[in-house]
Design a protein around this motif. Sequence first.
Motif, mmCIF file in Angstrom:
data_model
loop_
_atom_site.group_PDB
_atom_site.id
_atom_site.type_symbol
_atom_site.label_atom_id
_atom_site.label_comp_id
_atom_site.label_asym_id
_atom_site.label_seq_id
_atom_site.Cartn_x
_atom_site.Cartn_y
_atom_site.Cartn_z
ATOM 1 N N MET A 20 -4.630 -0.535 0.780
ATOM 2 C CA MET A 20 -3.344 0.049 0.406
ATOM 3 C C MET A 20 -3.514 1.553 0.393
ATOM 4 S SD MET A 20 -1.895 -2.147 -2.825
ATOM 5 C CE MET A 20 -0.618 -0.960 -3.168
ATOM 6 N N SER A 21 -2.445 2.256 0.714
ATOM 7 C CA SER A 21 -2.482 3.706 0.574
ATOM 8 C C SER A 21 -1.137 4.182 0.058
ATOM 9 C CB SER A 21 -2.865 4.395 1.885
ATOM 10 O OG SER A 21 -2.116 3.929 2.953
ATOM 11 N N PHE A 22 -1.180 5.321 -0.631
ATOM 12 C CA PHE A 22 0.002 5.916 -1.230
ATOM 13 C C PHE A 22 0.074 7.379 -0.838
ATOM 14 C CE2 PHE A 22 -1.395 2.522 -4.025
ATOM 15 C CZ PHE A 22 -0.219 1.832 -4.278
ATOM 16 N N SER A 23 1.250 7.806 -0.424
ATOM 17 C CA SER A 23 1.498 9.209 -0.102
ATOM 18 C C SER A 23 2.973 9.489 -0.292
ATOM 19 C CB SER A 23 1.081 9.513 1.332
ATOM 20 O OG SER A 23 1.312 10.876 1.631
ATOM 21 N N GLY A 24 3.276 10.579 -0.976
ATOM 22 C CA GLY A 24 4.678 10.870 -1.259
ATOM 23 C C GLY A 24 5.259 9.741 -2.068
ATOM 24 N N SER A 25 6.258 9.058 -1.541
ATOM 25 C CA SER A 25 6.831 7.884 -2.203
ATOM 26 C C SER A 25 6.673 6.633 -1.338
ATOM 27 C CB SER A 25 8.308 8.121 -2.511
ATOM 28 O OG SER A 25 9.028 8.296 -1.302
ATOM 29 N N VAL A 26 5.720 6.691 -0.384
ATOM 30 C CA VAL A 26 5.524 5.595 0.560
ATOM 31 C C VAL A 26 4.204 4.873 0.280
ATOM 32 C CG1 VAL A 26 5.220 4.993 3.006
ATOM 33 C CG2 VAL A 26 6.847 6.769 2.349
ATOM 34 N N LEU A 29 -2.197 8.151 -7.673
ATOM 35 C CA LEU A 29 -2.278 7.061 -6.694
ATOM 36 C C LEU A 29 -2.555 7.572 -5.284
ATOM 37 C CD1 LEU A 29 0.767 4.888 -7.809
ATOM 38 C CD2 LEU A 29 -1.645 4.260 -7.975
ATOM 39 N N LEU A 30 -2.339 8.847 -5.047
ATOM 40 C CA LEU A 30 -2.484 9.437 -3.717
ATOM 41 C C LEU A 30 -3.819 9.070 -3.088
ATOM 42 C CD1 LEU A 30 -1.366 11.372 -1.541
ATOM 43 C CD2 LEU A 30 -2.592 13.197 -2.716
ATOM 44 N N GLY A 31 -3.758 8.536 -1.889
ATOM 45 C CA GLY A 31 -4.977 8.226 -1.151
ATOM 46 C C GLY A 31 -5.010 6.806 -0.658
ATOM 47 N N GLN A 32 -6.202 6.405 -0.204
ATOM 48 C CA GLN A 32 -6.394 5.084 0.380
ATOM 49 C C GLN A 32 -7.288 4.250 -0.536
ATOM 50 O OE1 GLN A 32 -7.224 5.187 4.623
ATOM 51 N NE2 GLN A 32 -6.792 7.379 4.583
ATOM 52 N N TRP A 33 -6.893 2.996 -0.724
ATOM 53 C CA TRP A 33 -7.569 2.087 -1.641
ATOM 54 C C TRP A 33 -7.932 0.794 -0.923
ATOM 55 C CZ3 TRP A 33 -8.302 3.929 -6.585
ATOM 56 C CH2 TRP A 33 -7.553 5.044 -6.959
ATOM 57 N N LEU A 58 -7.081 -2.577 13.264
ATOM 58 C CA LEU A 58 -5.817 -2.806 12.571
ATOM 59 C C LEU A 58 -5.188 -4.106 13.049
ATOM 60 C CD1 LEU A 58 -3.614 -1.728 10.648
ATOM 61 C CD2 LEU A 58 -2.586 -0.627 12.641
ATOM 62 N N GLU A 59 -4.881 -4.976 12.104
ATOM 63 C CA GLU A 59 -4.240 -6.237 12.433
ATOM 64 C C GLU A 59 -2.733 -6.147 12.158
ATOM 65 O OE1 GLU A 59 -5.969 -10.471 11.978
ATOM 66 O OE2 GLU A 59 -5.007 -9.970 10.065
ATOM 67 N N ALA A 60 -2.386 -5.613 10.992
ATOM 68 C CA ALA A 60 -0.971 -5.479 10.631
ATOM 69 C C ALA A 60 -0.825 -4.421 9.550
ATOM 70 C CB ALA A 60 -0.429 -6.810 10.141
ATOM 71 N N GLN A 61 0.367 -3.841 9.478
ATOM 72 C CA GLN A 61 0.669 -2.897 8.410
ATOM 73 C C GLN A 61 2.133 -3.015 8.017
ATOM 74 O OE1 GLN A 61 -0.501 0.949 9.789
ATOM 75 N NE2 GLN A 61 1.155 1.136 11.250
ATOM 76 N N ILE A 62 2.372 -2.899 6.731
ATOM 77 C CA ILE A 62 3.709 -3.015 6.163
ATOM 78 C C ILE A 62 3.951 -1.807 5.277
ATOM 79 C CG2 ILE A 62 5.257 -4.445 4.769
ATOM 80 C CD1 ILE A 62 4.169 -5.806 7.324
ATOM 81 N N TYR A 63 5.111 -1.184 5.425
ATOM 82 C CA TYR A 63 5.472 -0.027 4.617
ATOM 83 C C TYR A 63 6.401 -0.437 3.482
ATOM 84 C CZ TYR A 63 3.587 2.955 8.260
ATOM 85 O OH TYR A 63 2.756 3.567 9.146
ATOM 86 N N GLY A 64 6.400 0.382 2.456
ATOM 87 C CA GLY A 64 7.318 0.181 1.352
ATOM 88 C C GLY A 64 7.509 1.487 0.603
ATOM 89 N N ASN A 65 8.535 1.541 -0.200
ATOM 90 C CA ASN A 65 8.735 2.667 -1.108
ATOM 91 C C ASN A 65 8.204 2.261 -2.469
ATOM 92 O OD1 ASN A 65 10.035 4.189 0.826
ATOM 93 N ND2 ASN A 65 12.035 3.413 0.277
ATOM 94 N N PHE A 66 7.652 3.224 -3.191
ATOM 95 C CA PHE A 66 7.146 2.892 -4.513
ATOM 96 C C PHE A 66 7.578 3.933 -5.534
ATOM 97 C CE2 PHE A 66 3.910 5.895 -3.302
ATOM 98 C CZ PHE A 66 3.542 6.484 -4.500
ATOM 99 N N GLN A 67 7.576 3.499 -6.785
ATOM 100 C CA GLN A 67 7.818 4.375 -7.924
ATOM 101 C C GLN A 67 6.743 4.088 -8.957
ATOM 102 O OE1 GLN A 67 11.814 3.368 -9.146
ATOM 103 N NE2 GLN A 67 12.584 5.241 -8.221
ATOM 104 N N HIS A 68 6.168 5.142 -9.479
ATOM 105 C CA HIS A 68 5.162 5.040 -10.534
ATOM 106 C C HIS A 68 5.807 5.600 -11.793
ATOM 107 C CE1 HIS A 68 1.016 6.574 -12.123
ATOM 108 N NE2 HIS A 68 1.506 5.596 -12.855
ATOM 109 N N LYS A 69 6.124 4.706 -12.729
ATOM 110 C CA LYS A 69 6.772 5.109 -13.986
ATOM 111 C C LYS A 69 5.917 4.645 -15.150
ATOM 112 C CE LYS A 69 11.501 5.000 -12.308
ATOM 113 N NZ LYS A 69 12.831 4.439 -12.492
#
Length: 131
Positions: free
Chosen positions: A44-50, A30-34, A61-72
Amino acid sequence: MAKYFKHILLLTSYFFLLSSCQEGSEAGDLLGQWRLTGSDTNYMSFSGSVALFRTTNNGYLEAQIYGNFQHKGDSLFIQCYSVEGLRSDTVIVEESFGFKPFNNIRVKIEALDNDHLILKNDQQSWTFNKY
C-alpha cells in the motif's frame, strides 16, 4: 504604499507557490510505501489524499487499485475505485488484503511511526512495514 505593494505581492505569490509544492502533505505520517508483513506481494502507498493497493507476482506488478483516503484522528477511511468495474479489482482489495467492503473501508490506526503501521477493525489486524 504602492512601492511596497509589489514586494507584498511577490512574497504572497512565493508563499502560495511553496505551499502548493508540498506533495503528500495530506498523507502526514502515512506518506510513503508500506509492505504487508508476512507478504512479499501486497503493498500500500499513500500520497496526498490517494491510496494505492498493489499486488505483485515474482516481482512484477500484477494489479493496482486506487482510492481516496482520509486520516482523522486514529481512524482511516478509504474509498476504492475500479476504473473498469472489474470484479477482480474488488477481489484484490477484499481477499488479497482483507479490507472490506471495497468501497467503504474503515479501520483504526492502532500504531503509526516511521517504520510500522498497524491497522485494526473488529475482526482483523494488519501490520505494515515501510520500505
